[in-house]
Scaffold this motif. Structure first.
Motif, PDB file in Angstrom:
ATOM      1  N   LYS A  31      11.306  -8.269 -19.208  1.00  0.00           N
ATOM      2  CA  LYS A  31      10.723  -8.675 -17.926  1.00  0.00           C
ATOM      3  C   LYS A  31       9.271  -8.222 -17.832  1.00  0.00           C
ATOM      4  CE  LYS A  31      15.059  -8.721 -15.284  1.00  0.00           C
ATOM      5  NZ  LYS A  31      15.953  -8.472 -16.426  1.00  0.00           N
ATOM      6  N   ILE A  86       7.038 -10.457 -19.995  1.00  0.00           N
ATOM      7  CA  ILE A  86       6.832 -11.791 -19.436  1.00  0.00           C
ATOM      8  C   ILE A  86       5.801 -11.749 -18.316  1.00  0.00           C
ATOM      9  CG2 ILE A  86       7.932 -13.559 -18.009  1.00  0.00           C
ATOM     10  CD1 ILE A  86      10.373 -13.328 -19.822  1.00  0.00           C
ATOM     11  N   LEU A  87       5.881 -10.756 -17.423  1.00  0.00           N
ATOM     12  CA  LEU A  87       4.894 -10.661 -16.352  1.00  0.00           C
ATOM     13  C   LEU A  87       3.499 -10.391 -16.918  1.00  0.00           C
ATOM     14  CD1 LEU A  87       6.590  -8.744 -13.402  1.00  0.00           C
ATOM     15  CD2 LEU A  87       6.326 -11.194 -13.752  1.00  0.00           C
ATOM     16  N   ALA A 128       2.371 -13.656 -18.425  1.00  0.00           N
ATOM     17  CA  ALA A 128       2.184 -14.716 -17.428  1.00  0.00           C
ATOM     18  C   ALA A 128       0.925 -14.500 -16.602  1.00  0.00           C
ATOM     19  CB  ALA A 128       3.415 -14.792 -16.515  1.00  0.00           C
ATOM     20  N   TYR A 129       0.559 -13.238 -16.374  1.00  0.00           N
ATOM     21  CA  TYR A 129      -0.594 -12.945 -15.529  1.00  0.00           C
ATOM     22  C   TYR A 129      -1.801 -12.442 -16.307  1.00  0.00           C
ATOM     23  CZ  TYR A 129       2.449 -13.671 -11.575  1.00  0.00           C
ATOM     24  OH  TYR A 129       3.291 -14.236 -10.664  1.00  0.00           O
ATOM     25  N   ASP A 161       4.513 -20.912 -19.225  1.00  0.00           N
ATOM     26  CA  ASP A 161       5.902 -20.635 -19.619  1.00  0.00           C
ATOM     27  C   ASP A 161       6.169 -21.120 -21.039  1.00  0.00           C
ATOM     28  OD1 ASP A 161       6.481 -19.461 -17.191  1.00  0.00           O
ATOM     29  OD2 ASP A 161       7.209 -21.324 -16.289  1.00  0.00           O
ATOM     30  N   VAL A 180      12.601 -18.242 -20.125  1.00  0.00           N
ATOM     31  CA  VAL A 180      11.410 -17.557 -19.624  1.00  0.00           C
ATOM     32  C   VAL A 180      11.299 -17.711 -18.111  1.00  0.00           C
ATOM     33  CG1 VAL A 180       8.875 -17.579 -19.631  1.00  0.00           C
ATOM     34  CG2 VAL A 180      10.136 -17.718 -21.779  1.00  0.00           C
ATOM     35  N   GLN A 181      11.531 -18.919 -17.609  1.00  0.00           N
ATOM     36  CA  GLN A 181      11.419 -19.168 -16.173  1.00  0.00           C
ATOM     37  C   GLN A 181      12.424 -18.329 -15.389  1.00  0.00           C
ATOM     38  OE1 GLN A 181      11.987 -23.410 -16.277  1.00  0.00           O
ATOM     39  NE2 GLN A 181       9.782 -23.845 -16.344  1.00  0.00           N
ATOM     40  N   GLU A 203      13.924 -15.544 -16.408  1.00  0.00           N
ATOM     41  CA  GLU A 203      13.615 -14.124 -16.565  1.00  0.00           C
ATOM     42  C   GLU A 203      12.391 -13.735 -15.735  1.00  0.00           C
ATOM     43  OE1 GLU A 203      14.666 -10.477 -18.826  1.00  0.00           O
ATOM     44  OE2 GLU A 203      15.615 -12.190 -17.838  1.00  0.00           O
ATOM     45  N   ARG A 204      11.414 -14.632 -15.656  1.00  0.00           N
ATOM     46  CA  ARG A 204      10.239 -14.350 -14.834  1.00  0.00           C
ATOM     47  C   ARG A 204      10.604 -14.254 -13.363  1.00  0.00           C
ATOM     48  NH1 ARG A 204       7.118 -18.066 -12.584  1.00  0.00           N
ATOM     49  NH2 ARG A 204       7.667 -19.677 -14.108  1.00  0.00           N
ATOM     50  N   LYS A 218      10.082 -10.888 -11.118  1.00  0.00           N
ATOM     51  CA  LYS A 218       9.300 -10.816  -9.889  1.00  0.00           C
ATOM     52  C   LYS A 218      10.135 -10.284  -8.731  1.00  0.00           C
ATOM     53  CE  LYS A 218       6.313 -14.101  -9.078  1.00  0.00           C
ATOM     54  NZ  LYS A 218       5.740 -15.449  -8.882  1.00  0.00           N
TER      55      LYS A 218
END
Length: 233
Positions: free
Chosen positions: A184, A187-188, A191-192, A202, A216-217, A219-220, A224
């Motif tokens: 997690k 991925i954050l 993603a950022y 993604d 991925v979607q 888990e993201r 969050k």
């Protein structure tokens, strides 16, 4: 500024000018109520379009106020629905939030009252689910501080700047990320763009991690939610 001509044209089927004029109001509602749900702005636009037919006046001020209420309600309802709350429950809790001026605990109690919502009132369990979903407000996309910057913005890795007033938020975000599991957290970060690189889509994250985009979607989204639970401003 909304004009009588915009309202008249919208009632005649040409709502482009009115929708364009309401777009900043829609974006403010999205930033305030639910920046982490992807389709809120479109839901608000649809709600404005559907409400044009019931506008009784062509006076700009009351129409703007009414459409503002419609936008806020649509965003709140859609945000709750996106987080797993049924649309009927989301609609009632959204109305309760409006009547309680955003006080989530007051809305929790109000949504269960028969004298307010009649037979459509929520059960305690449904109200609890809606309240918890609404409380998942703090994420890396959520407005932070008076200038409506986001937690992502105040990170030096994301915005390439660090100021004394941002330092507390920066440290809190870093500590919160450490509370997440490795997958997690990664991925954050990807993603950022928190690792100093540009944010990845993604699809790009899935390719880098050797997994499916849908994984991925999902888990993201979970990451969050956990971030929201752990973060303390």
């Amino acid at each position: 500024m909304i004009t009588p001509e915009m309202i008249s044209d919208a009632k005649s089927g040409n709502a482009n000018a009115l929708l364009a004029e309401m777009e900043p109001r829609i974006q403010r509602a999205v930033r305030k109520f639910g920046p982490d749900a992807p389709d809120l702005a479109q839901e608000a636009r649809v709600a404005v379009w559907e409400s044009i037919g019931v506008l009784r006046s062509e006076e700009p001020a009351p129409c703007a106020a009414y459409l503002g209420i419609i936008i806020d309600s649509a965003v709140r309802t859609s945000r709750l629905n996106a987080r797993g709350v049924g649309i009927g429950v989301a609609h009632i809790f959204s109305r309760a939030l409006a009547q309680s001026e955003g006080d989530v605990d007051a809305a929790f109690e109000l949504s269960q009252r028969k004298d307010v919502f009649g037979e459509k009132r929520l059960s305690r369990n449904a109200a609890e689910d809606a309240r918890e979903a609404w409380r998942w407000t703090t994420s890396l996309d959520t407005p932070f501080g008076e200038r409506e910057s986001t937690l992502y913005d105040v990170l030096p890795m994301g915005a390439h700047r660090e100021t004394p007033e941002n330092q507390h938020a920066i440290e809190q975000v870093k500590r919160t990320l450490l509370n997440l599991g490795p997958s997690k957290r990664k991925i954050l970060i990807l993603a950022y763009g928190l690792g100093g690189n540009a944010p990845l889509s993604d699809e790009e994250i899935a390719q880098r991690m050797g997994t499916r985009v849908r994984t991925v979607q999902n888990e993201r989204a979970r990451a969050k939610r956990q971030f929201a639970m752990y973060f303390r401003p």
